[in-house]
Design a protein around this motif. Structure first.
Motif, PDB file in Angstrom:
ATOM      1  N   ARG A 236      16.584  39.324  17.865  1.00  0.00           N
ATOM      2  CA  ARG A 236      15.709  38.194  18.221  1.00  0.00           C
ATOM      3  C   ARG A 236      14.282  38.593  17.887  1.00  0.00           C
ATOM      4  N   ARG A 237      13.710  37.862  16.922  1.00  0.00           N
ATOM      5  CA  ARG A 237      12.358  38.170  16.463  1.00  0.00           C
ATOM      6  C   ARG A 237      11.366  37.144  16.981  1.00  0.00           C
ATOM      7  N   PHE A 238      10.165  37.631  17.261  1.00  0.00           N
ATOM      8  CA  PHE A 238       9.030  36.769  17.546  1.00  0.00           C
ATOM      9  C   PHE A 238       7.949  37.160  16.542  1.00  0.00           C
ATOM     10  N   GLY A 239       7.823  36.352  15.481  1.00  0.00           N
ATOM     11  CA  GLY A 239       6.963  36.734  14.380  1.00  0.00           C
ATOM     12  C   GLY A 239       7.565  37.943  13.682  1.00  0.00           C
ATOM     13  N   SER A 240       6.754  38.976  13.505  1.00  0.00           N
ATOM     14  CA  SER A 240       7.242  40.186  12.839  1.00  0.00           C
ATOM     15  C   SER A 240       7.829  41.190  13.822  1.00  0.00           C
ATOM     16  N   ASN A 241       7.762  40.875  15.113  1.00  0.00           N
ATOM     17  CA  ASN A 241       8.251  41.798  16.136  1.00  0.00           C
ATOM     18  C   ASN A 241       9.689  41.467  16.521  1.00  0.00           C
ATOM     19  N   ALA A 242      10.555  42.469  16.479  1.00  0.00           N
ATOM     20  CA  ALA A 242      11.946  42.296  16.917  1.00  0.00           C
ATOM     21  C   ALA A 242      12.053  42.731  18.370  1.00  0.00           C
ATOM     22  N   ALA A 243      12.054  41.759  19.287  1.00  0.00           N
ATOM     23  CA  ALA A 243      12.170  42.079  20.710  1.00  0.00           C
ATOM     24  C   ALA A 243      13.557  42.627  21.031  1.00  0.00           C
ATOM     25  N   VAL A 244      14.565  42.123  20.314  1.00  0.00           N
ATOM     26  CA  VAL A 244      15.928  42.663  20.369  1.00  0.00           C
ATOM     27  C   VAL A 244      16.291  43.035  18.944  1.00  0.00           C
ATOM     28  N   ASP A 245      16.618  44.311  18.731  1.00  0.00           N
ATOM     29  CA  ASP A 245      16.705  44.834  17.365  1.00  0.00           C
ATOM     30  C   ASP A 245      18.084  45.455  17.113  1.00  0.00           C
ATOM     31  N   HIS A 246      19.036  44.612  16.660  1.00  0.00           N
ATOM     32  CA  HIS A 246      20.382  45.055  16.305  1.00  0.00           C
ATOM     33  C   HIS A 246      21.087  45.740  17.488  1.00  0.00           C
ATOM     34  N   ILE A 247      21.184  44.991  18.570  1.00  0.00           N
ATOM     35  CA  ILE A 247      21.865  45.460  19.782  1.00  0.00           C
ATOM     36  C   ILE A 247      23.353  45.126  19.708  1.00  0.00           C
ATOM     37  N   SER A 248      24.192  46.110  20.001  1.00  0.00           N
ATOM     38  CA  SER A 248      25.635  45.895  20.128  1.00  0.00           C
ATOM     39  C   SER A 248      26.082  46.490  21.459  1.00  0.00           C
ATOM     40  N   LEU A 249      26.992  45.803  22.137  1.00  0.00           N
ATOM     41  CA  LEU A 249      27.540  46.323  23.383  1.00  0.00           C
ATOM     42  C   LEU A 249      28.903  45.723  23.654  1.00  0.00           C
ATOM     43  N   ASP A 250      29.677  46.467  24.431  1.00  0.00           N
ATOM     44  CA  ASP A 250      31.040  46.068  24.775  1.00  0.00           C
ATOM     45  C   ASP A 250      31.236  46.380  26.253  1.00  0.00           C
ATOM     46  N   VAL A 251      31.309  45.336  27.085  1.00  0.00           N
ATOM     47  CA  VAL A 251      31.362  45.509  28.541  1.00  0.00           C
ATOM     48  C   VAL A 251      32.750  45.120  29.049  1.00  0.00           C
ATOM     49  N   PRO A 252      33.538  46.075  29.524  1.00  0.00           N
ATOM     50  CA  PRO A 252      34.866  45.758  30.051  1.00  0.00           C
ATOM     51  C   PRO A 252      34.784  44.891  31.303  1.00  0.00           C
ATOM     52  N   ALA A 253      35.843  44.152  31.559  1.00  0.00           N
ATOM     53  CA  ALA A 253      35.915  43.291  32.741  1.00  0.00           C
ATOM     54  C   ALA A 253      35.760  44.119  34.008  1.00  0.00           C
ATOM     55  N   GLY A 254      35.023  43.560  34.971  1.00  0.00           N
ATOM     56  CA  GLY A 254      34.865  44.207  36.260  1.00  0.00           C
ATOM     57  C   GLY A 254      33.866  45.333  36.287  1.00  0.00           C
ATOM     58  N   THR A 255      33.019  45.434  35.262  1.00  0.00           N
ATOM     59  CA  THR A 255      32.048  46.524  35.158  1.00  0.00           C
ATOM     60  C   THR A 255      30.700  46.113  35.750  1.00  0.00           C
ATOM     61  N   PHE A 256      30.032  47.065  36.410  1.00  0.00           N
ATOM     62  CA  PHE A 256      28.627  46.898  36.786  1.00  0.00           C
ATOM     63  C   PHE A 256      27.829  47.575  35.683  1.00  0.00           C
ATOM     64  N   PHE A 257      27.252  46.756  34.796  1.00  0.00           N
ATOM     65  CA  PHE A 257      26.566  47.245  33.602  1.00  0.00           C
ATOM     66  C   PHE A 257      25.073  46.975  33.749  1.00  0.00           C
ATOM     67  N   SER A 258      24.264  48.023  33.689  1.00  0.00           N
ATOM     68  CA  SER A 258      22.816  47.866  33.833  1.00  0.00           C
ATOM     69  C   SER A 258      22.108  48.136  32.516  1.00  0.00           C
ATOM     70  N   ILE A 259      21.038  47.369  32.294  1.00  0.00           N
ATOM     71  CA  ILE A 259      20.153  47.585  31.153  1.00  0.00           C
ATOM     72  C   ILE A 259      18.830  48.062  31.730  1.00  0.00           C
ATOM     73  N   LEU A 260      18.497  49.308  31.455  1.00  0.00           N
ATOM     74  CA  LEU A 260      17.352  49.981  32.060  1.00  0.00           C
ATOM     75  C   LEU A 260      16.302  50.258  30.993  1.00  0.00           C
ATOM     76  N   GLY A 261      15.059  49.915  31.301  1.00  0.00           N
ATOM     77  CA  GLY A 261      14.004  50.208  30.345  1.00  0.00           C
ATOM     78  C   GLY A 261      12.649  49.805  30.884  1.00  0.00           C
ATOM     79  N   PRO A 262      11.574  50.281  30.257  1.00  0.00           N
ATOM     80  CA  PRO A 262      10.225  49.935  30.711  1.00  0.00           C
ATOM     81  C   PRO A 262       9.882  48.488  30.394  1.00  0.00           C
ATOM     82  N   SER A 263       8.832  47.999  31.007  1.00  0.00           N
ATOM     83  CA  SER A 263       8.363  46.638  30.720  1.00  0.00           C
ATOM     84  C   SER A 263       8.066  46.500  29.233  1.00  0.00           C
ATOM     85  N   GLY A 264       8.484  45.369  28.672  1.00  0.00           N
ATOM     86  CA  GLY A 264       8.212  45.091  27.272  1.00  0.00           C
ATOM     87  C   GLY A 264       9.211  45.658  26.289  1.00  0.00           C
ATOM     88  N   CYS A 265      10.306  46.255  26.797  1.00  0.00           N
ATOM     89  CA  CYS A 265      11.275  46.865  25.869  1.00  0.00           C
ATOM     90  C   CYS A 265      12.256  45.848  25.294  1.00  0.00           C
TER      91      CYS A 265
END
Length: 364
Positions: free
Chosen positions: A14-43
């Motif tokens: 997902r790009r905003f202008g020339s900035n890719a706020a989400v840059d080729h993200i892939s993930l696979d979350v099994p059913a029943g999982t508590f999955f967290s996305i951890l990172g600093p502000s603006g990541c």
């Protein structure tokens, strides 16, 4: 894509202008999982959550929920619900009406609505409160009402956007345990966004550490802490000392590092190839440091340090010190075995090289 995946994403951008706020993200979350996305502000973690919820569309890549492609499915047609930081409860509605709002929109019959509202209130520990106003409840109770409003709809995914951020410290600690318990009780897949490493580490089955639109590492909390894949993960997840030096030699999995004060120490090579003469950073957890005298345990490394201050920290003392101009701190037990350390005292701190991690300083 695993057969039991509730969420599968491939190559999300997902790009905003020339900035890719989400840059080729892939993930696979099994059913029943508590999955967290951890990172600093603006990541990019909130942008990623908006893509999953359907509030935004990816420029590239695919989103699958329970095997069905969701890219063009509007938010109200996705098997997804979302809990926001500020909860967004309707102040003029009762607790029961707040929880039953989505069921009413789905035209669920009144008798069935009442049955499901009563059941979910029992499950979140708020039985008999359906006629109360949300403003009459405590912060923790309102949090559970917001969760109940989503869980009563039996979504495949529950997305949570820093939902504990508005709570005071004591209540946050309590809600971390309750959230984990509720997730296991309902068996719903949680995707949890946070910048608070404590929340992610306590509650999650898997954690994705995000930086600049990408995942640096996806792993269980224990692995992130003990086996960080990058210097960023090593520095972001938990407290860590970072000592800069030069690689003198590499023997199997251990690297000899010459620090700025001339000390020759060892740590385990974290990833990639290290070469003699290369700049490197050695990471060592403060709880892995021990006070030592002249007699060093076989195989251990040690540095001289000057005490700056000693802080009481419950069961431990936090010793702030410096080594050759580099800050270093240790967490020493308050059990009478460690002497009281005065400012400017010279101490020797040692560690088992197997507990330290060495990264090439030119690595991202």
């Amino acid at each position: 894509m695993a057969v039991d995946s509730d969420l599968f994403c491939e190559g999300l951008v997902r790009r905003f202008g020339s900035n890719a706020a989400v840059d080729h993200i892939s993930l696979d979350v099994p059913a029943g999982t508590f999955f967290s996305i951890l990172g600093p502000s603006g990541c990019g973690k909130t942008t990623l959550l908006r893509l999953l919820a359907g509030f935004d569309k990816p420029d590239e890549g695919d989103i699958h929920i329970r095997g069905q492609r969701m890219n063009d499915v509007p938010p109200n047609r996705r098997p997804v619900n979302m809990v926001f930081q500020h909860l967004a409860l309707f102040p003029t509605m009762s607790v029961g009406d707040n929880i039953g709002y989505g069921l009413k929109r789905r035209k669920v019959p009144v008798a069935e609505r009442r049955k499901r509202i009563a059941r979910v209130l029992e499950q979140v520990g708020l039985p008999g409160l359906e006629y109360r106003n949300p403003q009459e409840l405590s912060g923790g109770q309102r949090q559970r009402v917001a969760l109940a409003r989503c869980l009563v709809l039996e979504p495949t995914l529950l997305l949570l956007d820093e939902p504990l951020g508005a709570l005071d410290l004591k209540l946050r600690e309590q809600m971390k345990i309750e959230l984990k318990h509720l997730q296991k009780q309902f068996g719903t897949t949680f995707v949890y966004i946070t910048h608070d490493q404590s929340e992610a580490m306590v509650m999650s089955d898997q954690v994705a550490v995000m930086r600049a639109g990408r995942f640096d590492q996806v792993a269980p909390p224990e692995e992130l802490y003990r086996e960080p894949a990058t210097p960023f993960v090593a520095g972001f997840v938990g407290d860590n000392n970072r000592l800069a030096g030069e690689v003198m030699a590499v023997r199997d999995t251990l690297a000899d590092i010459r620090l700025g004060d001339g000390s020759l120490v060892q740590g385990r090579v974290a990833s990639g190839n290290l070469e003699s003469g290369q700049r490197a950073d050695l990471f060592i957890r403060p709880e892995s440091l021990v006070l030592t005298g002249d007699a060093l345990s076989p195989g251990f490394s040690a540095i001289q340090a000057k005490v700056l201050t000693t802080l009481f920290d419950g069961a431990n003392s936090r010793v702030e010190a410096e080594n050759g101009g580099q800050p270093v701190f240790a967490r020493l037990p308050q059990d009478g075995s460690a002497p009281r350390l005065a400012a400017n005292a010279s101490i020797r701190l040692a560690w088992d090289p197997a507990l330290a991690r060495v990264f090439g300083a030119d690595k991202p």
